[in-house]
Design an enzyme around this catalytic site. Sequence first.
Site, PDB file in Angstrom:
ATOM      1  N   LYS A  43      49.465  17.137  25.434  1.00 30.99           N
ATOM      2  CA  LYS A  43      48.985  15.759  25.447  1.00 30.99           C
ATOM      3  C   LYS A  43      48.146  15.477  24.204  1.00 30.99           C
ATOM      4  O   LYS A  43      48.368  14.481  23.497  1.00 30.99           O
ATOM      5  CB  LYS A  43      48.154  15.546  26.725  1.00 30.99           C
ATOM      6  CG  LYS A  43      47.813  14.091  27.008  1.00 30.99           C
ATOM      7  CD  LYS A  43      46.786  13.949  28.140  1.00 30.99           C
ATOM      8  CE  LYS A  43      47.303  14.406  29.482  1.00 30.99           C
ATOM      9  NZ  LYS A  43      48.042  13.355  30.208  1.00 30.99           N
ATOM     10  N   ARG A 113      40.871  14.185  30.656  1.00 30.71           N
ATOM     11  CA  ARG A 113      42.142  14.730  31.158  1.00 30.71           C
ATOM     12  C   ARG A 113      42.325  16.159  30.662  1.00 30.71           C
ATOM     13  O   ARG A 113      42.018  16.461  29.506  1.00 30.71           O
ATOM     14  CB  ARG A 113      43.337  13.908  30.661  1.00 30.71           C
ATOM     15  CG  ARG A 113      43.463  12.518  31.233  1.00 30.71           C
ATOM     16  CD  ARG A 113      44.720  11.852  30.666  1.00 30.71           C
ATOM     17  NE  ARG A 113      45.053  10.623  31.345  1.00 30.71           N
ATOM     18  CZ  ARG A 113      44.704   9.403  30.940  1.00 30.71           C
ATOM     19  NH1 ARG A 113      43.990   9.262  29.844  1.00 30.71           N
ATOM     20  NH2 ARG A 113      45.066   8.333  31.626  1.00 30.71           N
ATOM     21  N   GLY A 122      48.816  21.418  39.350  1.00 33.53           N
ATOM     22  CA  GLY A 122      47.825  22.217  40.072  1.00 33.53           C
ATOM     23  C   GLY A 122      46.495  22.257  39.355  1.00 33.53           C
ATOM     24  O   GLY A 122      45.463  22.511  39.959  1.00 33.53           O
ATOM     25  N   MET A 124      43.286  20.435  37.307  1.00 32.16           N
ATOM     26  CA  MET A 124      42.641  19.144  37.403  1.00 32.16           C
ATOM     27  C   MET A 124      43.362  18.194  36.472  1.00 32.16           C
ATOM     28  O   MET A 124      43.652  18.539  35.336  1.00 32.16           O
ATOM     29  CB  MET A 124      41.176  19.240  36.983  1.00 32.16           C
ATOM     30  CG  MET A 124      40.392  18.015  37.382  1.00 32.16           C
ATOM     31  SD  MET A 124      38.954  17.780  36.351  1.00 32.16           S
ATOM     32  CE  MET A 124      39.674  16.727  35.093  1.00 32.16           C
ATOM     33  N   ARG A 357      55.858  12.176  25.405  1.00 32.84           N
ATOM     34  CA  ARG A 357      56.302  13.573  25.564  1.00 32.84           C
ATOM     35  C   ARG A 357      57.813  13.573  25.729  1.00 32.84           C
ATOM     36  O   ARG A 357      58.395  12.530  26.036  1.00 32.84           O
ATOM     37  CB  ARG A 357      55.627  14.230  26.766  1.00 32.84           C
ATOM     38  CG  ARG A 357      55.903  13.502  28.060  1.00 32.84           C
ATOM     39  CD  ARG A 357      55.148  14.130  29.219  1.00 32.84           C
ATOM     40  NE  ARG A 357      55.245  13.272  30.400  1.00 32.84           N
ATOM     41  CZ  ARG A 357      54.600  13.496  31.530  1.00 32.84           C
ATOM     42  NH1 ARG A 357      53.788  14.514  31.658  1.00 32.84           N
ATOM     43  NH2 ARG A 357      54.751  12.684  32.564  1.00 32.84           N
ATOM     44  N   HIS A 474      74.008  38.817  51.487  1.00 30.95           N
ATOM     45  CA  HIS A 474      75.460  38.647  51.550  1.00 30.95           C
ATOM     46  C   HIS A 474      75.829  37.172  51.506  1.00 30.95           C
ATOM     47  O   HIS A 474      76.685  36.742  50.732  1.00 30.95           O
ATOM     48  CB  HIS A 474      76.001  39.300  52.820  1.00 30.95           C
ATOM     49  CG  HIS A 474      77.473  39.112  53.006  1.00 30.95           C
ATOM     50  ND1 HIS A 474      77.998  38.086  53.742  1.00 30.95           N
ATOM     51  CD2 HIS A 474      78.512  39.800  52.504  1.00 30.95           C
ATOM     52  CE1 HIS A 474      79.312  38.163  53.702  1.00 30.95           C
ATOM     53  NE2 HIS A 474      79.652  39.203  52.961  1.00 30.95           N
ATOM     54  N   ARG A 584      85.953  42.863  43.231  1.00 35.35           N
ATOM     55  CA  ARG A 584      85.590  43.748  44.348  1.00 35.35           C
ATOM     56  C   ARG A 584      86.814  43.889  45.243  1.00 35.35           C
ATOM     57  O   ARG A 584      87.362  42.899  45.706  1.00 35.35           O
ATOM     58  CB  ARG A 584      84.466  43.160  45.169  1.00 35.35           C
ATOM     59  CG  ARG A 584      83.193  42.841  44.407  1.00 35.35           C
ATOM     60  CD  ARG A 584      82.187  42.204  45.359  1.00 35.35           C
ATOM     61  NE  ARG A 584      81.091  41.575  44.653  1.00 35.35           N
ATOM     62  CZ  ARG A 584      81.109  40.318  44.219  1.00 35.35           C
ATOM     63  NH1 ARG A 584      82.172  39.550  44.438  1.00 35.35           N
ATOM     64  NH2 ARG A 584      80.082  39.815  43.587  1.00 35.35           N
ATOM     65  N   GLU A 767      74.653  51.900  38.037  1.00 28.99           N
ATOM     66  CA  GLU A 767      73.867  51.188  39.058  1.00 28.99           C
ATOM     67  C   GLU A 767      72.937  52.128  39.809  1.00 28.99           C
ATOM     68  O   GLU A 767      72.150  51.712  40.641  1.00 28.99           O
ATOM     69  CB  GLU A 767      74.797  50.471  40.041  1.00 28.99           C
ATOM     70  CG  GLU A 767      75.827  51.362  40.702  1.00 28.99           C
ATOM     71  CD  GLU A 767      76.841  50.578  41.543  1.00 28.99           C
ATOM     72  OE1 GLU A 767      76.532  49.473  42.007  1.00 28.99           O
ATOM     73  OE2 GLU A 767      77.960  51.097  41.745  1.00 28.99           O
ATOM     74  N   SER A 786      79.475  49.305  33.076  1.00 29.24           N
ATOM     75  CA  SER A 786      79.149  47.978  33.573  1.00 29.24           C
ATOM     76  C   SER A 786      77.914  48.120  34.453  1.00 29.24           C
ATOM     77  O   SER A 786      77.935  48.844  35.448  1.00 29.24           O
ATOM     78  CB  SER A 786      80.323  47.414  34.378  1.00 29.24           C
ATOM     79  OG  SER A 786      79.985  46.146  34.874  1.00 29.24           O
ATOM     80  N   ASP A 791      72.201  46.813  42.535  1.00 28.19           N
ATOM     81  CA  ASP A 791      71.819  48.122  43.050  1.00 28.19           C
ATOM     82  C   ASP A 791      70.811  48.809  42.140  1.00 28.19           C
ATOM     83  O   ASP A 791      69.901  49.483  42.618  1.00 28.19           O
ATOM     84  CB  ASP A 791      73.065  49.005  43.217  1.00 28.19           C
ATOM     85  CG  ASP A 791      73.722  48.755  44.569  1.00 28.19           C
ATOM     86  OD1 ASP A 791      73.266  47.849  45.274  1.00 28.19           O
ATOM     87  OD2 ASP A 791      74.690  49.452  44.896  1.00 28.19           O
ATOM     88  N   CYS A 853      77.501  43.226  35.593  1.00 30.72           N
ATOM     89  CA  CYS A 853      78.252  42.503  36.612  1.00 30.72           C
ATOM     90  C   CYS A 853      77.428  42.252  37.866  1.00 30.72           C
ATOM     91  O   CYS A 853      77.967  41.913  38.901  1.00 30.72           O
ATOM     92  CB  CYS A 853      79.548  43.220  36.939  1.00 30.72           C
ATOM     93  SG  CYS A 853      79.307  44.816  37.732  1.00 30.72           S
ATOM     94  N   TYR A 873      79.354  41.879  27.193  1.00 30.91           N
ATOM     95  CA  TYR A 873      79.643  40.721  28.024  1.00 30.91           C
ATOM     96  C   TYR A 873      78.750  40.685  29.258  1.00 30.91           C
ATOM     97  O   TYR A 873      78.131  41.682  29.623  1.00 30.91           O
ATOM     98  CB  TYR A 873      81.116  40.713  28.470  1.00 30.91           C
ATOM     99  CG  TYR A 873      81.474  41.823  29.437  1.00 30.91           C
ATOM    100  CD1 TYR A 873      81.315  41.669  30.810  1.00 30.91           C
ATOM    101  CD2 TYR A 873      81.977  43.037  28.974  1.00 30.91           C
ATOM    102  CE1 TYR A 873      81.628  42.695  31.700  1.00 30.91           C
ATOM    103  CE2 TYR A 873      82.292  44.071  29.848  1.00 30.91           C
ATOM    104  CZ  TYR A 873      82.112  43.890  31.206  1.00 30.91           C
ATOM    105  OH  TYR A 873      82.410  44.899  32.074  1.00 30.91           O
TER     106      TYR A 873
END
Lengths: 898, 898
Positions: A43, A113, A122, A124, A357, A474, A584, A767, A786, A791, A853, A873
Amino acid sequence: MEVIAESKTKKQGTADLMKKYTYFFGNGKAQGTRDQKSLLGGKGANLAEMTNLGILVPPGFTISTVACKEFYALDEKWPDGLAAEIEENMRKLEEAAGKKFGSKDNPLLVSVRSGAAVSLPGMMDTILNLGINDDTVKGLIQKSGNERFAYDAYRRFIQMFSNVVLNVDPHGFEHILAAKKKKLKAAQDTALKAESLKEIVKEYKEFVKKKTGKPFPEDPKVQLQLSCDAVFKSWNNPRAITYRNINKVPHDLGTAVNVQAMVFGNMGETSGTGVAFTRDPGTGERKFFGEYLMNAQGEDVVAGIRTPYPISRLKEQMPEAYTQLESIYQRLESHFRDMQDLEFTIEDRKLYLLQTRSGKRAAAAAIKIACDMVSEGLITKEESILRVAPEQLEQLLHPTVDMRQKYKALAKGLPASPGAAVGQVVFNAEDAVGWAEEKGKRVVLVRMETSPEDVGGMAVAQGILTATGGMTSHAAVVARGMGKCCVVGCGQLQIDEKGKFFTLKTAAGSVKVKEGDVVSLNGTTGEVILGEVKLAKPDLGSDFKKFMGWADEVRKLKVRTNADTPEDSRVARDFGAEGIGLCRTEHMFFGENRLRAMREMILADNEKDRIKALKKLEPLQKGDFKGIFKAMAGLPVTIRLLDPPLHEFVPKGDAELKKVAKDLKISVKELEKKVQSLHEVNPMLGHRGCRLAVTYPEIYRMQAQAIFEAACELAKEGQRMVPEIMIPLVGIIGELTFTKQDIIKVAGEVMRKFKVNIEYLVGTMIEIPRAAIIAEDIAKEAEFFSFGTNDLTQMSFGFSRDDIGKFLPHYIERGILKIDPFVSLDQSGVGRLIELAVSKGRSIKPDLKVGICGEHGGDPASIEFCHRSGLDYVSCSPFRVPIARLAAAQAVLKEKKQ
Amino acid sequence: MEVIAESKTKKQGTADLMKKYTYFFGNGKAQGTRDQKSLLGGKGANLAEMTNLGILVPPGFTISTVACKEFYALDEKWPDGLAAEIEENMRKLEEAAGKKFGSKDNPLLVSVRSGAAVSLPGMMDTILNLGINDDTVKGLIQKSGNERFAYDAYRRFIQMFSNVVLNVDPHGFEHILAAKKKKLKAAQDTALKAESLKEIVKEYKEFVKKKTGKPFPEDPKVQLQLSCDAVFKSWNNPRAITYRNINKVPHDLGTAVNVQAMVFGNMGETSGTGVAFTRDPGTGERKFFGEYLMNAQGEDVVAGIRTPYPISRLKEQMPEAYTQLESIYQRLESHFRDMQDLEFTIEDRKLYLLQTRSGKRAAAAAIKIACDMVSEGLITKEESILRVAPEQLEQLLHPTVDMRQKYKALAKGLPASPGAAVGQVVFNAEDAVGWAEEKGKRVVLVRMETSPEDVGGMAVAQGILTATGGMTSHAAVVARGMGKCCVVGCGQLQIDEKGKFFTLKTAAGSVKVKEGDVVSLNGTTGEVILGEVKLAKPDLGSDFKKFMGWADEVRKLKVRTNADTPEDSRVARDFGAEGIGLCRTEHMFFGENRLRAMREMILADNEKDRIKALKKLEPLQKGDFKGIFKAMAGLPVTIRLLDPPLHEFVPKGDAELKKVAKDLKISVKELEKKVQSLHEVNPMLGHRGCRLAVTYPEIYRMQAQAIFEAACELAKEGQRMVPEIMIPLVGIIGELTFTKQDIIKVAGEVMRKFKVNIEYLVGTMIEIPRAAIIAEDIAKEAEFFSFGTNDLTQMSFGFSRDDIGKFLPHYIERGILKIDPFVSLDQSGVGRLIELAVSKGRSIKPDLKVGICGEHGGDPASIEFCHRSGLDYVSCSPFRVPIARLAAAQAVLKEKKQ
């Protein structure tokens, strides 16, 4: 990232600025600039910038964040020199405003302010009309000629100040006000006359004295000092801390304080106030967009008591101000090179800008604005890419709750998969299928939690609601994969699945929702709404395609998808997926015939019977793979061999046990015994993944057979593909060598049979923490890595994602965790393990293909990490593919910036 | 380690020895020496050494392990030159023996034996009498003058050779032999005359031709070549591979082949054979100890058909040979500087040594021999320390099954805690307490698996037997802690806990064992025996103390104990524990009153009620801590704050639920609901450890209160102690800072109240992989690290130790894991994580105290790793303290050696 970068700048600047805590703006000149956000807050920096641009801003000064930090360093005391600087600035302010602070003739009132580098709800917020007391109020009456206005300002000031500075419960003031209104039989505040307001001021002050034990501070200087203290302290109030924890904002930034001369939009019919956007924040259209009210204060515009006018009307009502405003908004937009959100006040025909802003905007607007600004030459393509938050894109892909309507949420769970759903409640998958497919009804599936057997029901439902589970349960994972709205972990629900109803307690009493009742889900907020809400349909448009194309030019990470069916594969490919990163294979076993054969296999006592059962599954799996290979023709497809523990496939509950026992021609007792023998204390750490293949090698052999037969048949038809076979849950090198040798053997056999040569890879999930630790050994055998970050996160933290709900909220609340590590990758722990594994793996094979993945593959912060860590990737659910593409592009640009 | 060290030496030597595959010994001179075990195998090296010492050994030669390795490298073909070398050596051997291989006048017969650097059961062992055929048998008859002897030797050779070289099923030969005996009505083999044996030889050869399709090889050279091949191949037979996997023997060592002239102890009454030890292997007493038989072959001595004579009788029967033997055994012992196990044969009064090697000995004997040899000046103290296997010590600490009796095991489980137990079977803890304490009976507690509520019953039982669970299951861990015999995972048992009986199927049919029946357990072997076996009592003796003192002088690791009670602490201190490394506080909550208060705490809905319940527990915990501090006066005591999930404390089963509900004055339904809400899918990864303290900070506060009050009260009495407070399950730095600040606050309050200053530490378990990864952050807050290797192993591997039984056997069988990682620390995976954490931790605090308190703290290989990794201490169950002390000393000496 921006916050941190600025924070660095600030640190470098600290030494030079040591003795300067305040930055004045007014009379067309400011000491600060827009680049000093970390010093002056957003501000303050923009107020300074506007002043320097020659735009009329009420004069004032900003107390810097350095003062705030020293305040904390000095145990909540002001640093030496601050008081003197403020005094001097107040003198300058009096001069600029032509008024005097504390004067009973021509009093200067100010607003105080807070304003940090990042917007922090949250803290003042604002104190208005500071400087008013029994003396100065007289000057105000005199200057405004409006006694009622003056006492109303006074009353409001006491209430606001007492609440935020003196911590006096605001209800007390409301009681006094209500009592007065009752006594005078006044319906509205506005019906109170000046005299009554004067009395109220007196009563307010008595009330404050009673509550605080001290008289209300009359001295304007004391008022100012206490207000600055309160702003500083509000930086560390619990709500602000929590917000920073959740949003990963550093705790040491501190806040600035803006002290500014008051201007009044409520001084009569030649005054007014408004908010405006330089473009339409809903659609992105390039037009001045906003609302205003005459004779009103800023908060009246947004409070909804009076209906504001569209900004275009100001042109007629006050053409001069409008023309001025029009020229200002255009200058601000081209100066800040982004769509601006403005606040203005007109005091007696004089236009003041109170704030500017970057404006928040809807996803579609963000894309349109980005594209338009590139066409207009205002920003570069690269800049445009950084202007759209990747997460926002999700809004575009799903129908959403139309935000123009008002509704009341019945309950709130976790927003597991965005979008919206409206439908009749059903309590099991069978009913979902029955109602949806047979009766053609829209249903919302409500479960305690879902299991793989519910997938059919989930597929036909509009949305899914569960009482337990987290963002990676799940239900959440499957729903996101399906691009279907889902709310999970809605703990308030007491579900009676047998009785087919749920109840929940609300403030208004207990509510019971039965099968067939209509509910709506807002997957973006986690809200559950009784009855039907209006939905807004998704619309991508040509700008989307153009914009994503720019992102694709920039990014280095490939984006693949997690897809288990030809349908999912096609959806993902349409969204720009460049292959499958995780197919999967277990979901393929849940069809009616398949589950039967699967169970035969599981219940077999010997290898021969297992192989017999697997033989029945093999042609079905082959068909699945062919479908997926076709949908992904020419692109790589990573297939993960069977992963879940076998007990996920066995029947549950007496009725199902009986049915299956009859079906398989064995006794219920025998079946129960087998089911019991599969029970595990910690299934997550149990007999699953490649561990199954070590005990029952015939399973992976069958899967390899299906994969290579599918590939060979398609190759004969001329299709090219590279199956990447992925072994899950490897933690020991022998697990990989043991399973790999079988796959190579089967591949050779099938290729010889078909007389075709297929290029393929055998790699592994990383994993298990141990796999990351011994990654150089694994890289000797694996042709790709991967990272299964779900996990890996579970085991690195020792957190079961099914059980984390018991303590995660406390962790977030106490700041121990900033964010659920299943939502955004834990870069400082799990991430270091990933970096370790990548570097160990590439030390053996410099061009080792490495991807991710887990669910994190669709999370922008995690994608940025993957880019920095040199991954090839990311793979994510189909509906997150565009998000990943954008995030990957942003990662490149952010890295460039540093 | 020795194996690996030798393996290195061997590799260096390979180049020089490339063209030499054979090493001759005979006529008082050998080409090899004792130091060439890796090249010549243990047997070959010692035969060479004895020859060089001038001891009469039948001449022969050793084909080195290099030949074996090249045999495998060449796809099971002999390397160039090997055949020629063997031929040359056979010529030398003929010369030395004064006989001719294949001669029909004076035939040389040879034995062919395998011999690797380490003894490997499962490999081809021995072929005797090689070189015999229809021609040479005539020469044998002529020279021995004993036709029966010659044809018996021929028959035995065909049987042995056909079995181990030609893979002919031995049963066929037995059928032929049995048929012949039946026909001739001969009861014993010995009743068969020469003529019958001659017929049998013919029939044997026909049988071999029928089975193999080829005539039995008559050519002695072919016999020799095939035998050498068979020895080479036996290196990689499945039993040998499995043995190497289990015993961590590298697979690339290869075996040597020993070809040696036959000598016959069965040539008449001036011949004989025997085995002897240079000291008593049972007691360690320094006396010549052995047995022999006249007119017998080596295998007759151990076969048990004829009862051999004690060696002392040889002095009378053949004084010359005895005197010679006496001088030889003394020379061998002082030469090899260890107790030797000898095999000898007397052929026509001439004494030949066939083998010498270090003799296996009982634990007590090992200690006595080590001490005596030091006194005798034969070995140094340091050498003596390496002469006793740490694991052996356990035999000394528990009563054991007296091995002199014969018994038949009913079933076999995992040997979870050594020693022996005899008692009446009971099926629950309550009965165990009732029978043992009230009726004064000895009981064996039989359970499906044990839980913390069974601890009382376990404490009063002689031993524990469970049907499920592994070496680190609850039953196993607790029993080892108690030093109590325990057999777990005895899957054959079908336990009916309600019906109070178990059944199991044996070859002889089904057996039912009811409550009150007597069984015996052998915790060292895992055997379950019906009825009572005789036990041998433990006796430590003064040598033990002396020996352990030497170990203590050498070791650098401190040895602490895992103890939760004053009793355990005292036992451990007697065994030499130098403090407590792990005092688990949860076991303290299982007493009758305590469990009630604990449950009140768990079932409380709010903090106030929880604190109320905790207040009841606090004085009880304080009492426990005082007892433990007293028992460990002057030594450090590491107290782990509450670790297990709360659901471990809630009632199970309808009856208990009812009882508890009544007790706590709530409805069963309400109780059930609460219990249900505590259920977790993966409790191992759930709401436990410091996670409990984040949600319910009052729990650790109460525990800290109890600890510091106990310490302050004792300090006032003048006792010194250093409580080390340990936070379990830390994975995030905030968990530690959050809990630590409370402990410091409570400590300050209590010390101020008592006006006493107590030195104390606050540290953390490192048992979550993430904690190891961020160890430098944790070290900033923690004053010590203690590796909880049980959990660290579970999470690093992603193995639930409760569920690993489903696949671990397959992993071991297929060589994927060499050993259960819960038994011996996985050095290449978990170990690297530990090393990483130690180095990160010490990079922040160079003198950070680091220990280990998992079950691995009592495993010698793991202790050696801890020493190498620079840990300060290991902590183990009381009965493993001496083992750890010795292993720690050996670790120093082994490191020195390298």
